[in-house]
Design an enzyme around this catalytic site. Sequence first.
Site, mmCIF file in Angstrom:
data_model
loop_
_atom_site.group_PDB
_atom_site.id
_atom_site.type_symbol
_atom_site.label_atom_id
_atom_site.label_comp_id
_atom_site.label_asym_id
_atom_site.label_seq_id
_atom_site.Cartn_x
_atom_site.Cartn_y
_atom_site.Cartn_z
ATOM 1 N N THR A 10 0.850 -1.190 0.000
ATOM 2 C CA THR A 10 0.000 0.000 0.000
ATOM 3 C C THR A 10 0.883 1.237 0.000
ATOM 4 O OG1 THR A 10 -1.776 -1.047 1.250
ATOM 5 C CG2 THR A 10 -1.704 1.328 1.297
ATOM 6 N N LYS A 42 -8.522 2.272 -1.390
ATOM 7 C CA LYS A 42 -8.001 2.443 -0.042
ATOM 8 C C LYS A 42 -8.196 3.863 0.489
ATOM 9 C CE LYS A 42 -4.460 -0.831 -1.480
ATOM 10 N NZ LYS A 42 -3.015 -1.002 -1.763
ATOM 11 N N GLY A 54 -7.570 7.497 4.425
ATOM 12 C CA GLY A 54 -6.919 6.420 3.683
ATOM 13 C C GLY A 54 -6.252 5.462 4.657
ATOM 14 N N SER A 133 3.996 0.877 2.238
ATOM 15 C CA SER A 133 5.271 0.393 1.721
ATOM 16 C C SER A 133 6.056 1.462 0.970
ATOM 17 C CB SER A 133 5.034 -0.799 0.783
ATOM 18 O OG SER A 133 4.311 -1.819 1.426
#
Length: 240
Positions: A10, A42, A54, A133
Amino acid sequence: MMNRPRIHATTILGVKRDGAVAMAGDGQVTIGDVVLKHGARKVRLLHDGQVIAGFAGAVADALTLFGKFETQLKSWDGNLRRAAVELAKEWRPDRYLRRLEAQLIVADVESLLVLSGDGDVIEPDDGVAAIGSGAPYATAAAKALLTHTDLDARSIVEAAMRITADICIFTNDHFTIEVVSQEDATEGAEDAGGSVEGLPLSAGAPPAVEPGDDEEEDDEAEESAHRHSEDEELDDAEVD
């Protein structure tokens, strides 16, 4: 015992500029070395489109936090900062919530906040926040664009996310982008029956009065009084 592969992958990025806040999230969902989904959503709008949120982390955990944050937002009548603090206070001591593997970014036109299970409520100094990430890449790209360009908030998050997608293997280029501006906040206040610049929005305008209405009513009153006077004179004449 073999550990099950975790769902991850993500990047969520939020940027504030010139009275607007934009948030973008990629759509990739990965288990281990396999990409399961390219178009996950998301990022979503809350509180009648006045708040953006989010998430990064496990989907079920994030949805649980979304629900709790929405509850706090309603309880505090859309006050983002107070809702965020109350969620963090509930999140940290609760044994169940502490096991949730997720982070949130929440924002409105005035605030951009990062929430974590450690009880953190962090507001960045420069109006750029990212989780997931690809957060380091997205943050660096957004900061550079914010400093060296005149792009608006939406353009910055989109460009920064494209740079991140080229670098981070857990971030794709299927973006969901939401924007809230001062105009959206004003419209939300109008829909809620609030006020703008001290003027009540729920109060209706006084009924229109045609210029000649008062004169016509005065003429009718005079005619009625005149007829009444004539009738009294006739009655007096008959009595005499």
